[in-house]
Design an enzyme around this catalytic site. Structure first.
Site, PDB file in Angstrom:
ATOM      1  N   THR A 156       0.830  -1.198   0.000  1.00 22.54           N
ATOM      2  CA  THR A 156       0.000   0.000   0.000  1.00 22.54           C
ATOM      3  C   THR A 156       0.871   1.257   0.000  1.00 22.54           C
ATOM      4  OG1 THR A 156      -1.707  -1.156   1.264  1.00 22.54           O
ATOM      5  CG2 THR A 156      -1.744   1.223   1.362  1.00 22.54           C
TER       6      THR A 156
ATOM      7  N   ASP B 105      -8.489  -1.637   4.840  1.00 24.36           N
ATOM      8  CA  ASP B 105      -8.617  -0.400   5.599  1.00 24.36           C
ATOM      9  C   ASP B 105      -8.342   0.858   4.792  1.00 24.36           C
ATOM     10  OD1 ASP B 105      -5.861  -1.414   5.575  1.00 24.36           O
ATOM     11  OD2 ASP B 105      -5.400   0.365   6.738  1.00 24.36           O
TER      12      ASP B 105
ATOM     13  N   THR C  64      -0.529   1.154   6.600  1.00 22.88           N
ATOM     14  CA  THR C  64      -0.205   0.065   5.688  1.00 22.88           C
ATOM     15  C   THR C  64       0.003  -1.198   6.501  1.00 22.88           C
ATOM     16  OG1 THR C  64       1.447  -0.830   4.159  1.00 22.88           O
ATOM     17  CG2 THR C  64       2.223   0.837   5.706  1.00 22.88           C
TER      18      THR C  64
ATOM     19  N   GLY D 270      -5.129  -5.109   6.884  1.00 19.36           N
ATOM     20  CA  GLY D 270      -6.227  -4.160   6.945  1.00 19.36           C
ATOM     21  C   GLY D 270      -7.335  -4.478   7.923  1.00 19.36           C
TER      22      GLY D 270
END
Length: 326
Positions: free
Chosen positions: A179, A210, A229, A232
């Site tokens: 991410t 997330d 990151t 999630g």
């Protein structure tokens, strides 16, 4: 809390199994991409543009780079597709935009920004989000644009292990934490946060993590901005980004302590892991993570991009930054 007049930009490119076995060529490319993202984003701040513009510019660079799990380098789902999520938030007024489960949006962060700026909504998903993208003039590409051989092979490895009933052999394949995200403080003291991701390798059933959920992987208010990151589900359950900011703004906990408590204590205690970047209104920076490494960097008053990858590598945040109260 005092407000800084010196702009600051902080970015991440994911946390996870990041060891020194990485090839020198790839490490060089990753560091160059992080540096470019910092430079592009900070250029906006130097021009007097708002924090939102810096966040958008930095994340766009990382979305276009195949070394990160966002945009061009997104991981594959169980069905062999790329499903992209992103969110952005303006801390000065709590406006936010998010998109989830899109397949053809070249730069998901730009679509999230358009949702915030051009609609009355916060989150759009799937086909509806792509219909809006057309109307908003956001660039769409053929899904093949997102394919990279490295990500495809990660999926094949995961699928093979699925068939054998094995646990995925490494975190990179099972739960790739590539991410990308950015948080920024502009010259007017405004904070913003943004995050973009391809999710987890081999994810099923339209799973959403997330990153596009305001308060979980992305959050900003007048005193704090966070982009996460990691795994999630645990960031959602702890509302991690919001929790960090509430500790800073409501409980007056110092930024580094607040971020470390959530990322390195609360989330691991439940079985999760990952990292985050955080920035407060005084320009203080925190980049906690509990994995082998996290692609990360920041740039402040001196205009020098500070970039780090490994867990045993200094990222420069232990040194007081000009204009901060560290």
């Amino acid at each position: 809390m005092s407000y800084a007049t010196t702009p600051v930009l902080v970015i991440h490119g994911g946390a996870g199994v990041i060891k020194r076995e990485m090839s020198p060529a790839k490490e060089k490319m990753v560091r160059a991409a992080l540096t470019l993202a910092l430079q592009k984003g900070y250029a906006k701040l130097k021009e007097g543009k708002p924090a939102l513009d810096a966040v958008t510019a930095a994340i766009t660079v990382l979305e276009d780079d195949p070394n990160f799990n966002a945009g061009k380098g997104a991981v594959f789902t169980h069905d062999g597709k790329n499903e992209l999520d992103a969110a952005i938030m303006d801390g000065s007024n709590l406006k936010a935009g998010a998109i989830a489960g899109v397949h053809r949006v070249k730069n998901p962060i730009l679509l999230a920004r358009a949702v915030m700026d051009k609609t009355e909504h916060v989150m759009l998903s799937g086909d509806g989000a792509e219909t809006f993208a057309k109307e908003a003039g956001i660039e769409l590409v053929d899904p093949s644009y997102f394919r990279t051989e490295e990500r495809w092979q990660q999926l094949q490895k995961a699928l093979k292990e699925d068939k054998l009933g094995q646990q995925h052999s490494d975190v990179e394949t099972a739960k790739h934490f590539g991410t990308v995200g950015a948080v920024a403080l502009d010259a007017d003291g405004r904070l913003a946060a943004g995050t973009s991701t391809g999710g987890m390798t081999d994810k099923r059933w339209g799973r959403i993590g997330d990153s596009p959920i305001i308060g979980a992987g992305t959050y900003a208010n007048s005193g704090c901005a966070v982009s996460g990151t990691g795994w999630g589900e645990y960031y959602i359950r702890t509302v991690a980004a919001h929790e960090i900011c509430m500790r800073v703004t409501q409980m007056r906990v110092p930024l580094k302590r607040a971020a470390a408590e959530v990322i390195n204590q609360e989330i691991p205690s439940m079985g999760g892991n990952g990292g985050a970047i955080a920035l407060d209104a005084s320009g203080n920076v925190a980049m906690p993570f509990n994995t082998d490494g996290m692609f990360r960097g920041w740039i402040g008053a001196d205009g020098v991009a500070h970039v780090a990858i490994y867990g045993d590598e200094s990222d420069g945040t232990d040194d007081p930054m000009p204009g901060t109260d560290q």
